[in-house]
Design a protein around this motif. Structure first.
Motif, PDB file in Angstrom:
ATOM      1  N   GLN A   1       0.447  -1.215   0.126  1.00  0.00           N
ATOM      2  CA  GLN A   1       0.217  -0.042  -0.111  1.00  0.00           C
ATOM      3  C   GLN A   1       0.990   1.380   0.029  1.00  0.00           C
ATOM      4  O   GLN A   1       0.352   2.217  -0.445  1.00  0.00           O
ATOM      5  CB  GLN A   1      -1.317   0.401   0.899  1.00  0.00           C
TER       6      GLN A   1
ATOM      7  N   CYS B   1       0.947   2.436  -3.327  1.00  0.00           N
ATOM      8  CA  CYS B   1      -0.364   2.183  -4.085  1.00  0.00           C
ATOM      9  C   CYS B   1      -0.145   4.117  -4.832  1.00  0.00           C
ATOM     10  O   CYS B   1      -0.625   4.818  -5.684  1.00  0.00           O
ATOM     11  CB  CYS B   1      -1.508   2.061  -3.445  1.00  0.00           C
TER      12      CYS B   1
ATOM     13  N   GLU C   1      -1.197   5.117  -8.249  1.00  0.00           N
ATOM     14  CA  GLU C   1      -3.018   5.909  -8.031  1.00  0.00           C
ATOM     15  C   GLU C   1      -2.531   7.341  -9.795  1.00  0.00           C
ATOM     16  O   GLU C   1      -3.624   7.610 -10.337  1.00  0.00           O
ATOM     17  CB  GLU C   1      -3.508   5.968  -7.628  1.00  0.00           C
TER      18      GLU C   1
ATOM     19  N   ARG D   1      -8.276   3.237  -7.511  1.00  0.00           N
ATOM     20  CA  ARG D   1      -8.261   3.502  -6.212  1.00  0.00           C
ATOM     21  C   ARG D   1      -8.885   2.935  -4.538  1.00  0.00           C
ATOM     22  O   ARG D   1      -8.540   2.320  -4.261  1.00  0.00           O
ATOM     23  CB  ARG D   1      -8.071   4.932  -5.767  1.00  0.00           C
TER      24      ARG D   1
ATOM     25  N   ASN E   1      -7.108  -0.742  -4.736  1.00  0.00           N
ATOM     26  CA  ASN E   1      -5.807  -0.175  -3.807  1.00  0.00           C
ATOM     27  C   ASN E   1      -7.223  -0.608  -2.296  1.00  0.00           C
ATOM     28  O   ASN E   1      -6.436  -0.953  -1.888  1.00  0.00           O
ATOM     29  CB  ASN E   1      -5.192   0.401  -4.112  1.00  0.00           C
TER      30      ASN E   1
END
Length: 302
Positions: free
Chosen positions: A224, A227, A231, A246, A249
């Protein structure tokens, strides 16, 4: 789109975590043993993340603006506990390493005082990235910035691109240290498991599986950290795709790792499972006994 099943999912695991925390405080062995106390810290950390990340998701979906200083409190709390979970998992792995590879020293190293010190160290280490980001934010903005209203997102705490790179570097350093610690513990426990026999071998193999599961959970937690970069790259391509990525995730790398703790540690531990069954079945039997007494009293009154 805000999916109703996400809210049910969050509410379900918040309920499970609350139940497991209640069970942990029923018996003295649970709140005086290091691994159970660290397990309780993980449950609390996971519950905080589940609750507050879900609140921010609802705020974002309904376009609810809040003052930036309030958003900072939300983001700092989430940031700290996003690190508390993987750092605590690493501490739990080390506790298993000591229990299996140094059984004679386990009682002296894993005392109640050591546990309290470990929890303080875990929270101090987890607070460092947030303190760095906050210091840079305070140095880069004026007082009027904190009075503004906006949709809350951690990205608003990153004023300059290099701040994002610094945050990424800190996160990757943490990832590297925790990965090395878990791999080291896994290799050491595997050697002990190969050399052991009988009950010792079973215990070592169980510990080995627990460390492997912790490693998988840790991997999901730390993915994460990458992430936001994925994104932002997707945002340059298509906004609708950015929303979908999003949300994906959020489910896979935010919620799922936090829901694995009860399954990995709580339900696989024999002593804890016995306490859980005793609590659930004991409550059921008490309820049945109260109903029976009430029924008898009603019949007598007739």
């Amino acid at each position: 789109m805000l999916k109703p099943h996400v809210q049910i999912f969050v509410a379900l695991f918040l309920g499970i975590n609350t139940t497991l925390l209640a069970v942990l405080f029923l018996k003295e062995i649970h709140y005086t043993t290091m691994r159970y106390i660290l397990f309780a810290v993980t449950l609390i950390s996971d519950s905080v993340i589940l609750l507050f990340s879900n609140i921010l998701l609802i705020y974002s979906y309904y376009d609810i603006n809040i003052q930036i200083w309030s958003c900072i409190l939300f983001c700092v709390l989430l940031s700290i506990y996003s690190f508390v979970t993987p750092v605590n998992l690493t501490a739990m792995t080390l506790e298993r390493y000591v229990a299996i590879c140094m059984p004679l020293r386990h009682a002296t190293l894993c005392t109640l005082r050591s546990t309290v010190n470990a929890i303080l160290i875990i929270h101090c280490l987890s607070s460092i990235p947030s303190l760095v980001i906050l210091s840079l934010l305070f140095a880069s903005t004026s007082l009027s910035f904190y009075r503004r209203y906006s949709i809350c997102s951690f990205n608003m705490l990153i004023i300059h691109r290099w701040q994002g790179h610094l945050r990424s570097a800190i996160s990757q350093f943490y990832f590297l240290v925790m990965l090395v610690t878990i791999v080291f513990s896994y290799v050491k426990i595997m050697r002990v498991a190969k050399a052991a026999s009988g009950e010792d071998r079973k215990s070592s193999l169980r510990g080995l599986r627990t460390v492997a599961l912790h490693g998988f959970q840790l991997l999901l937690c730390l993915i994460q950290l990458w992430c936001p970069f994925i994104e932002m790259a997707v945002l340059q391509i298509d906004f609708r795709l950015f929303i979908d990525v999003r949300f994906f995730n959020y489910i896979l790398f935010m919620l799922v790792p936090r829901c694995l703790s009860p399954l990995i540690y709580g339900l696989r531990d024999e002593k804890f499972c016995q306490s859980l069954k005793h609590c659930i079945l004991g409550g059921f039997h008490r309820k049945q006994h109260i109903k029976s007494k009430a029924h008898i009293c009603f019949i007598r009154s007739l």
